[in-house]
Design a protein around this motif. Structure first.
Motif, PDB file in Angstrom:
ATOM      1  N   TYR A  97       7.858   3.245  -4.921  1.00 56.33           N
ATOM      2  CA  TYR A  97       7.246   3.139  -3.595  1.00 56.33           C
ATOM      3  C   TYR A  97       7.857   4.194  -2.689  1.00 56.33           C
ATOM      4  CZ  TYR A  97      11.550   0.603  -2.429  1.00 56.33           C
ATOM      5  OH  TYR A  97      12.870   0.257  -2.248  1.00 56.33           O
ATOM      6  N   GLU A 156       0.815   6.253   6.737  1.00 56.99           N
ATOM      7  CA  GLU A 156       1.054   5.584   5.443  1.00 56.99           C
ATOM      8  C   GLU A 156      -0.218   5.447   4.621  1.00 56.99           C
ATOM      9  OE1 GLU A 156       3.779   2.015   4.981  1.00 56.99           O
ATOM     10  OE2 GLU A 156       1.836   1.083   4.722  1.00 56.99           O
ATOM     11  N   HIS A 170      -0.714   7.168   0.952  1.00 54.83           N
ATOM     12  CA  HIS A 170      -0.908   6.310  -0.219  1.00 54.83           C
ATOM     13  C   HIS A 170      -2.188   6.683  -0.956  1.00 54.83           C
ATOM     14  CE1 HIS A 170      -1.291   2.095  -2.118  1.00 54.83           C
ATOM     15  NE2 HIS A 170      -0.432   2.811  -2.801  1.00 54.83           N
ATOM     16  N   ARG A 177       0.810  -1.202   0.000  1.00 50.09           N
ATOM     17  CA  ARG A 177       0.000   0.000   0.000  1.00 50.09           C
ATOM     18  C   ARG A 177       0.855   1.269   0.000  1.00 50.09           C
ATOM     19  NH1 ARG A 177      -2.806   0.636   5.950  1.00 50.09           N
ATOM     20  NH2 ARG A 177      -0.923   1.065   7.138  1.00 50.09           N
ATOM     21  N   ASN A 178       2.168   1.138  -0.162  1.00 49.72           N
ATOM     22  CA  ASN A 178       3.007   2.321  -0.303  1.00 49.72           C
ATOM     23  C   ASN A 178       3.599   2.416  -1.708  1.00 49.72           C
ATOM     24  OD1 ASN A 178       4.720   0.144  -0.098  1.00 49.72           O
ATOM     25  ND2 ASN A 178       6.293   1.253   1.042  1.00 49.72           N
ATOM     26  N   SER A 179       3.046   1.670  -2.664  1.00 53.38           N
ATOM     27  CA  SER A 179       3.643   1.642  -4.005  1.00 53.38           C
ATOM     28  C   SER A 179       2.641   2.085  -5.066  1.00 53.38           C
ATOM     29  CB  SER A 179       4.154   0.240  -4.329  1.00 53.38           C
ATOM     30  OG  SER A 179       3.072  -0.665  -4.418  1.00 53.38           O
ATOM     31  N   LYS A 208      -2.240   7.902  -4.880  1.00 54.09           N
ATOM     32  CA  LYS A 208      -3.027   7.267  -5.946  1.00 54.09           C
ATOM     33  C   LYS A 208      -3.996   8.266  -6.568  1.00 54.09           C
ATOM     34  CE  LYS A 208      -4.569   3.877  -3.440  1.00 54.09           C
ATOM     35  NZ  LYS A 208      -5.355   2.693  -3.073  1.00 54.09           N
TER      36      LYS A 208
END
Length: 239
Positions: free
Chosen positions: A98, A114, A118, A2-4, A122
């Motif tokens: 990321y 985070e 994220h 979930r950080n990419s 997005k």
């Protein structure tokens, strides 16, 4: 993770040069984007001093072609001068990146969420970025869209290995290293079937000092938190 994020970036021209030669004269693009150029693109999509973005891989989708142009850049002595710039033509890259929290920034500890970073990242990618996107130089306008890395046909799919020689990997800024120095990193990338897997900055063994530098200070007076920013976006603010 979930950080990419994974995205495609494309444009008519690109100019990825050694940053130490940007002061003037003739310019010749590298054949492929540098780690630092791709990091700059990601930071144009979304940037906070709380985060450090890492580029995992780039996939070169179109054949590498070059085109030279006569340019009249500003001369530092006044007026204009004449120079030839050699650009990459009709480029398209898939990128996988990321982020991690910048632990050299204790002044931004209040902003380490985070999930919300994220979500904003997005959302910003879908909107085409929070700032204008450039491919190495301001005259090379580009566009970003979400994608699935590795999906679709690329020109170099079954091309094998291409050794790209010694290239700039990126710049070490003091707030990312904990050292009050500005440094440049070099490496020797190999493109395998159109994909370059980047090593992390701390894995580069060729590092050269440019100058001493101290990081800028950030706190609640000049940076809003991810909670506040996401709330603004959900109320209909600009991405």
């Amino acid at each position: 993770m979930r950080n990419s994020i994974e995205f495609v970036v494309y444009g008519d021209y690109a100019l990825f040069t050694d940053p130490l030669t940007k002061l003037g004269g003739e310019k010749l693009s590298y054949q492929v984007p540098t780690y630092q150029a791709l990091k700059g693109i990601v930071e144009s999509i979304y940037w906070k001093p709380t985060l450090i973005f890492y580029i995992d891989a780039v996939r070169v989708m179109n054949p590498i072609r070059m085109e030279s142009k006569g340019i009249r850049p500003m001369d530092y002595g006044g007026g204009n001068t004449l120079a030839n710039y050699t650009y990459l033509r009709d480029v398209r890259y898939q990128v996988r990146a990321y982020f991690e929290f910048n632990m050299n920034r204790p002044d931004m500890a209040y902003d380490r969420n985070e999930f919300k970073h994220h979500n904003i990242l997005k959302r910003s990618l879908k909107a085409g970025g929070r700032r204008d996107i450039f491919l190495g130089a301001r005259e090379c306008q580009a566009y970003v869209e979400p994608c699935v890395f590795g999906e679709g046909d690329g020109f170099y799919n079954n091309y094998g290995d291409i050794h790209l020689g010694s290239m700039i990997h990126g710049i070490n800024y003091p707030d990312e290293t904990g050292r009050n120095q500005l440094e440049v990193r070099l490496w020797n990338p190999v493109m395998k079937n159109g994909i370059i897997q980047f090593i992390r900055p701390e894995q580069c063994t060729q590092v050269r000092l440019i100058t001493d530098m101290v990081p800028k200070h950030f706190d609640r007076t000049n940076v809003i938190t991810s909670d506040e920013l996401l709330a603004q976006l959900e109320e209909g603010g600009n991405p």
